[in-house]
Design an enzyme around this catalytic site. Sequence first.
Site, PDB file in Angstrom:
ATOM      1  N   ASP A  65       0.885  -1.105   0.041  1.00 67.93           N
ATOM      2  CA  ASP A  65      -0.301   0.481   0.036  1.00 67.93           C
ATOM      3  C   ASP A  65       1.058   1.248   0.072  1.00 67.93           C
ATOM      4  OD1 ASP A  65      -1.888   1.578   0.408  1.00 67.93           O
ATOM      5  OD2 ASP A  65      -1.797   1.360   2.549  1.00 67.93           O
ATOM      6  N   GLU A 137      -1.918  -5.107  -3.781  1.00 69.53           N
ATOM      7  CA  GLU A 137      -1.288  -4.271  -2.825  1.00 69.53           C
ATOM      8  C   GLU A 137      -0.647  -4.565  -2.085  1.00 69.53           C
ATOM      9  OE1 GLU A 137      -3.550  -0.568  -1.624  1.00 69.53           O
ATOM     10  OE2 GLU A 137      -3.752  -2.541  -0.010  1.00 69.53           O
TER      11      GLU A 137
END
Length: 249
Positions: A65, A137
């Site tokens: 992320d 992610e």
Amino acid sequence: MGGALVEVVHDRSMTRGLKGAGKLEERIGYDFADRELLTSALTHISALSGKNRHGSYQRLEFLGDHVLGLVMSEMLFREFPRADEGELSRRLADLVRKETCAEVARAVDLGAAIKLGSSENNSGGRKRPAILADVCESLIGAVFLDGGYVAACELVERLWGERMRQPQKPIRDPKTVLQEWAQGRGLPTPSYREVERTGPHHNPEFRVEVSLPQLAPAEGLGPSKRVAEQAAAAAMLTREGVEPAKQDA
């Protein structure tokens, strides 16, 4: 005999998993040196026995992320030299949000490679946007650990580059969208509260909480109260399944 049978079945399962991983590597254009990283990036907690979460994608998702945010910020900075901070922030928010990550995951058929427990698999976990976004992610995090920042940049460029260069769609102010959404449900105007301010005076970071009756609060971070409030509103909208970027004025 029974033990041998179990071992054979296990080996066949692992072989199928490796083949699926190899096909995914072809689709994303990256070959892993450490295949265990790829395995972890694709493993949902439901596929693990006991309470050990370290073998799932959750830690890699956390890393990925932040890597995605950094890489995308640099790409936007270089691609749009005349854009101000506001435009860059809006573009970044649209490109790294969960819905976009899920779209990218679908584009490379990431769902087919995810390792799920039987119940999660039977309930449609491979197509669930939240899982697809998380694994997308985690894959970035795994590539970053396996090949470094340059490899992560190249991966994000391949998967996000064309999307990044598309003309920006008009994006409505998340605070306005949240207020209209709340009013449409008979709720009062959302309230915002500064939770924390950290960092030096010349470069602060604000954490703001937005609240609505009957809903759990949501938080956002930003270099100013305004940006943090926008982030908090966007976080609540995303959690409630509302997409500000796709709503027309």
